[in-house]
Enzyme design. Structure first.
Site, PDB file in Angstrom:
ATOM      1  N   ARG A 104       0.823  -1.216   0.000  1.00  0.00           N
ATOM      2  CA  ARG A 104       0.000   0.000   0.000  1.00  0.00           C
ATOM      3  C   ARG A 104       0.850   1.255   0.000  1.00  0.00           C
ATOM      4  O   ARG A 104       1.957   1.278   0.511  1.00  0.00           O
ATOM      5  CB  ARG A 104      -0.955   0.009   1.183  1.00  0.00           C
ATOM      6  CG  ARG A 104      -0.240  -0.055   2.518  1.00  0.00           C
ATOM      7  CD  ARG A 104      -1.087  -0.646   3.585  1.00  0.00           C
ATOM      8  NE  ARG A 104      -1.093  -2.077   3.446  1.00  0.00           N
ATOM      9  CZ  ARG A 104      -1.327  -2.930   4.420  1.00  0.00           C
ATOM     10  NH1 ARG A 104      -1.591  -2.520   5.615  1.00  0.00           N
ATOM     11  NH2 ARG A 104      -1.291  -4.209   4.214  1.00  0.00           N
ATOM     12  N   ASP A 107      -1.308   3.622   4.726  1.00  0.00           N
ATOM     13  CA  ASP A 107      -2.304   2.993   5.589  1.00  0.00           C
ATOM     14  C   ASP A 107      -2.392   3.827   6.860  1.00  0.00           C
ATOM     15  O   ASP A 107      -1.365   4.135   7.479  1.00  0.00           O
ATOM     16  CB  ASP A 107      -1.853   1.568   5.921  1.00  0.00           C
ATOM     17  CG  ASP A 107      -2.873   0.788   6.726  1.00  0.00           C
ATOM     18  OD1 ASP A 107      -4.079   1.023   6.558  1.00  0.00           O
ATOM     19  OD2 ASP A 107      -2.457  -0.076   7.521  1.00  0.00           O
TER      20      ASP A 107
END
Length: 177
Positions: A104, A107
């Protein structure tokens, strides 16, 4: 014309701790930008932030290491409002949720919100398993060792029970106070 956001005198601010992590698209810069974005939320003030830490991925391991930090904020946003604001920040940073524990760009998780214990669809406070995760507990111990995780105890005590193997604290990070 410049807009000025005034805080009503009766607005109650709550202390919250936000865990940040990234492992894509210059993760150090993503986490630093995430911290700046937290400071820009309405009815919110950045109190302090931890150093950056590097950690191995948990769950899905075939991905780059993560850069992690924790920020302490004071906010007038309620937990669900704060979660929605965090999700909007993630989206602005290109967060894609392909599968659980996927790589990602950014986050943002509500680790703690005052001493609240909450279980709602999509929102659990304290964050599940945070007390077992070195990438949350070590940064928290740096900035708030006496903080209590409801049902688990003080951060300073929890840090002694987490596996810190592979955790690396970055040198030279300036903390906001």
């Amino acid at each position: 014309m410049k807009r000025i956001h005034l805080r009503p005198n009766n607005l109650k601010l709550e202390t919250a701790f936000i865990a940040l992590g990234a492992n894509l698209d210059q993760p150090e810069l993503q986490v630093e930008a995430g911290i700046r974005d937290l400071a820009g939320l309405p009815q919110t003030r950045l109190v302090r932030r931890s150093s950056l830490y590097s950690s191995a991925p948990v769950g899905y391991r075939d991905q780059p290491d993560f850069i992690n930090a924790v920020a302490q904020i004071e906010t007038g946003l309620k937990p669900r409002e704060l979660l929605e604001a965090l999700l909007a920040i993630e989206l602005r940073h290109g967060r894609v949720r392909d599968f659980p524990n996927a790589p990602r760009t950014l986050d943002l998780d509500i680790a703690l919100y005052c001493s609240l214990t909450l279980h709602e669809p999509g929102l659990t406070i304290p964050h599940p398993r945070m007390h077992e995760r070195a990438f949350v507990i070590l940064p928290l111990a740096e900035i708030a060792p006496d903080t209590v995780v409801p049902g688990h105890g003080r951060i300073a005590d929890l840090v002694r029970n987490v596996d810190v193997t592979g955790m690396v604290k970055f040198a030279g990070v300036q903390k906001s106070e």
